[in-house]
Write a protein that holds these residues in place. Structure first.
Motif, PDB file in Angstrom:
ATOM      1  N   MET A 274       0.822  -1.193   0.000  1.00  0.00           N
ATOM      2  CA  MET A 274       0.000   0.000   0.000  1.00  0.00           C
ATOM      3  C   MET A 274       0.867   1.258   0.000  1.00  0.00           C
ATOM      4  O   MET A 274       0.536   2.224  -0.649  1.00  0.00           O
ATOM      5  CB  MET A 274      -0.933  -0.005   1.209  1.00  0.00           C
ATOM      6  CG  MET A 274      -1.793   1.254   1.271  1.00  0.00           C
ATOM      7  SD  MET A 274      -3.075   1.250   2.495  1.00  0.00           S
ATOM      8  CE  MET A 274      -2.240   1.878   3.908  1.00  0.00           C
ATOM      9  N   PHE A 275       2.001   1.209   0.700  1.00  0.00           N
ATOM     10  CA  PHE A 275       2.843   2.400   0.777  1.00  0.00           C
ATOM     11  C   PHE A 275       3.394   2.787  -0.586  1.00  0.00           C
ATOM     12  O   PHE A 275       3.558   3.960  -0.867  1.00  0.00           O
ATOM     13  CB  PHE A 275       3.965   2.213   1.796  1.00  0.00           C
ATOM     14  CG  PHE A 275       3.444   2.130   3.201  1.00  0.00           C
ATOM     15  CD1 PHE A 275       2.881   3.241   3.807  1.00  0.00           C
ATOM     16  CD2 PHE A 275       3.487   0.945   3.899  1.00  0.00           C
ATOM     17  CE1 PHE A 275       2.385   3.178   5.095  1.00  0.00           C
ATOM     18  CE2 PHE A 275       2.994   0.865   5.195  1.00  0.00           C
ATOM     19  CZ  PHE A 275       2.441   1.983   5.791  1.00  0.00           C
ATOM     20  N   ASN A 276       3.652   1.798  -1.452  1.00  0.00           N
ATOM     21  CA  ASN A 276       4.102   2.121  -2.808  1.00  0.00           C
ATOM     22  C   ASN A 276       3.010   2.845  -3.579  1.00  0.00           C
ATOM     23  O   ASN A 276       3.289   3.743  -4.353  1.00  0.00           O
ATOM     24  CB  ASN A 276       4.521   0.862  -3.561  1.00  0.00           C
ATOM     25  CG  ASN A 276       5.813   0.291  -3.024  1.00  0.00           C
ATOM     26  OD1 ASN A 276       6.626   1.012  -2.462  1.00  0.00           O
ATOM     27  ND2 ASN A 276       5.990  -0.999  -3.182  1.00  0.00           N
ATOM     28  N   PHE A 277       1.773   2.441  -3.365  1.00  0.00           N
ATOM     29  CA  PHE A 277       0.660   3.103  -4.051  1.00  0.00           C
ATOM     30  C   PHE A 277       0.479   4.520  -3.521  1.00  0.00           C
ATOM     31  O   PHE A 277       0.250   5.444  -4.290  1.00  0.00           O
ATOM     32  CB  PHE A 277      -0.621   2.280  -3.885  1.00  0.00           C
ATOM     33  CG  PHE A 277      -1.749   2.769  -4.739  1.00  0.00           C
ATOM     34  CD1 PHE A 277      -1.647   2.810  -6.120  1.00  0.00           C
ATOM     35  CD2 PHE A 277      -2.922   3.210  -4.160  1.00  0.00           C
ATOM     36  CE1 PHE A 277      -2.683   3.265  -6.911  1.00  0.00           C
ATOM     37  CE2 PHE A 277      -3.975   3.668  -4.944  1.00  0.00           C
ATOM     38  CZ  PHE A 277      -3.847   3.701  -6.324  1.00  0.00           C
TER      39      PHE A 277
ATOM     40  N   LYS B  17      -7.681   7.707   0.594  1.00  0.00           N
ATOM     41  CA  LYS B  17      -8.071   8.536   1.741  1.00  0.00           C
ATOM     42  C   LYS B  17      -6.871   9.273   2.311  1.00  0.00           C
ATOM     43  O   LYS B  17      -6.984  10.407   2.759  1.00  0.00           O
ATOM     44  CB  LYS B  17      -8.708   7.677   2.831  1.00  0.00           C
ATOM     45  CG  LYS B  17     -10.130   7.272   2.539  1.00  0.00           C
ATOM     46  CD  LYS B  17     -10.689   6.446   3.695  1.00  0.00           C
ATOM     47  CE  LYS B  17     -12.111   6.039   3.448  1.00  0.00           C
ATOM     48  NZ  LYS B  17     -12.644   5.211   4.558  1.00  0.00           N
ATOM     49  N   ALA B  18      -5.714   8.619   2.293  1.00  0.00           N
ATOM     50  CA  ALA B  18      -4.508   9.230   2.847  1.00  0.00           C
ATOM     51  C   ALA B  18      -3.975  10.356   1.970  1.00  0.00           C
ATOM     52  O   ALA B  18      -3.359  11.295   2.477  1.00  0.00           O
ATOM     53  CB  ALA B  18      -3.421   8.165   3.037  1.00  0.00           C
ATOM     54  N   VAL B  19      -4.205  10.278   0.663  1.00  0.00           N
ATOM     55  CA  VAL B  19      -3.597  11.221  -0.265  1.00  0.00           C
ATOM     56  C   VAL B  19      -4.548  12.336  -0.694  1.00  0.00           C
ATOM     57  O   VAL B  19      -4.149  13.491  -0.786  1.00  0.00           O
ATOM     58  CB  VAL B  19      -3.045  10.480  -1.506  1.00  0.00           C
ATOM     59  CG1 VAL B  19      -2.559  11.452  -2.563  1.00  0.00           C
ATOM     60  CG2 VAL B  19      -1.931   9.534  -1.095  1.00  0.00           C
ATOM     61  N   PHE B  20      -5.801  11.982  -0.954  1.00  0.00           N
ATOM     62  CA  PHE B  20      -6.734  12.968  -1.479  1.00  0.00           C
ATOM     63  C   PHE B  20      -7.507  13.641  -0.360  1.00  0.00           C
ATOM     64  O   PHE B  20      -7.606  13.155   0.748  1.00  0.00           O
ATOM     65  CB  PHE B  20      -7.704  12.320  -2.471  1.00  0.00           C
ATOM     66  CG  PHE B  20      -7.032  11.872  -3.737  1.00  0.00           C
ATOM     67  CD1 PHE B  20      -6.660  12.785  -4.694  1.00  0.00           C
ATOM     68  CD2 PHE B  20      -6.755  10.535  -3.945  1.00  0.00           C
ATOM     69  CE1 PHE B  20      -6.032  12.388  -5.852  1.00  0.00           C
ATOM     70  CE2 PHE B  20      -6.121  10.121  -5.100  1.00  0.00           C
ATOM     71  CZ  PHE B  20      -5.756  11.045  -6.054  1.00  0.00           C
TER      72      PHE B  20
ATOM     73  N   ASP C  62      -9.323  -2.815  -0.045  1.00  0.00           N
ATOM     74  CA  ASP C  62      -9.217  -1.816   1.021  1.00  0.00           C
ATOM     75  C   ASP C  62      -7.924  -1.011   0.964  1.00  0.00           C
ATOM     76  O   ASP C  62      -7.898   0.160   1.340  1.00  0.00           O
ATOM     77  CB  ASP C  62      -9.335  -2.483   2.391  1.00  0.00           C
ATOM     78  CG  ASP C  62     -10.754  -2.929   2.696  1.00  0.00           C
ATOM     79  OD1 ASP C  62     -11.685  -2.382   2.080  1.00  0.00           O
ATOM     80  OD2 ASP C  62     -10.923  -3.828   3.542  1.00  0.00           O
ATOM     81  N   GLY C  63      -6.865  -1.627   0.490  1.00  0.00           N
ATOM     82  CA  GLY C  63      -5.593  -0.921   0.393  1.00  0.00           C
ATOM     83  C   GLY C  63      -5.674   0.297  -0.498  1.00  0.00           C
ATOM     84  O   GLY C  63      -5.134   1.366  -0.183  1.00  0.00           O
ATOM     85  N   TYR C  64      -6.348   0.164  -1.634  1.00  0.00           N
ATOM     86  CA  TYR C  64      -6.518   1.305  -2.539  1.00  0.00           C
ATOM     87  C   TYR C  64      -7.379   2.380  -1.898  1.00  0.00           C
ATOM     88  O   TYR C  64      -7.084   3.562  -1.985  1.00  0.00           O
ATOM     89  CB  TYR C  64      -7.145   0.868  -3.860  1.00  0.00           C
ATOM     90  CG  TYR C  64      -6.265   0.010  -4.715  1.00  0.00           C
ATOM     91  CD1 TYR C  64      -4.919   0.300  -4.890  1.00  0.00           C
ATOM     92  CD2 TYR C  64      -6.772  -1.104  -5.373  1.00  0.00           C
ATOM     93  CE1 TYR C  64      -4.106  -0.491  -5.673  1.00  0.00           C
ATOM     94  CE2 TYR C  64      -5.968  -1.905  -6.158  1.00  0.00           C
ATOM     95  CZ  TYR C  64      -4.637  -1.592  -6.309  1.00  0.00           C
ATOM     96  OH  TYR C  64      -3.848  -2.375  -7.077  1.00  0.00           O
ATOM     97  N   MET C  65      -8.461   1.954  -1.260  1.00  0.00           N
ATOM     98  CA  MET C  65      -9.349   2.923  -0.619  1.00  0.00           C
ATOM     99  C   MET C  65      -8.597   3.699   0.462  1.00  0.00           C
ATOM    100  O   MET C  65      -8.668   4.929   0.529  1.00  0.00           O
ATOM    101  CB  MET C  65     -10.558   2.231  -0.007  1.00  0.00           C
ATOM    102  CG  MET C  65     -11.519   3.198   0.669  1.00  0.00           C
ATOM    103  SD  MET C  65     -12.905   2.411   1.491  1.00  0.00           S
ATOM    104  CE  MET C  65     -12.094   1.473   2.759  1.00  0.00           C
TER     105      MET C  65
END
Length: 90
Positions: free
Chosen positions: A1-4, A35-38, A28-31
């Motif tokens: 997930m951190f790479n994404f 959430k963390a970025v946008f 869930d990793g993408y979601m």
């Protein structure tokens, strides 16, 4: 997930701010990465292909279990009337 997350953060802020919604594939990793970025006010929506796939799988399972139950309860002639439902592909 951190790479994404790292990948999403490479998008210039001006472009990130122009995003109106994010569609994801129920992972869930993408979601969580989105959430963390946008911006928190941006809707994160499951794409309809994966939602449709899940409800279709549930409906097929229900259809099969009901046909199994009916096979035990009905006569062979009565059960034969369900042939169109029996021949539906999974």
């Amino acid at each position: 997930m951190f790479n994404f997350i790292r990948f999403l953060r490479t998008i210039p802020i001006s472009l990130r701010n122009s995003v109106r919604a994010v569609y994801y594939d129920l992972y869930d990793g993408y979601m969580n990465a989105c959430k963390a970025v946008f911006n928190k006010t941006i809707p994160i929506v499951a794409d309809r292909f994966h939602v449709r796939k899940l409800y279709r799988k549930s409906l097929v399972s229900l259809r099969k279990s009901e046909l199994k139950r009916l096979r035990k309860e009905l006569t062979a002639e009565e059960y034969a009337e369900f042939k169109p439902a029996i021949s539906v592909s999974a």
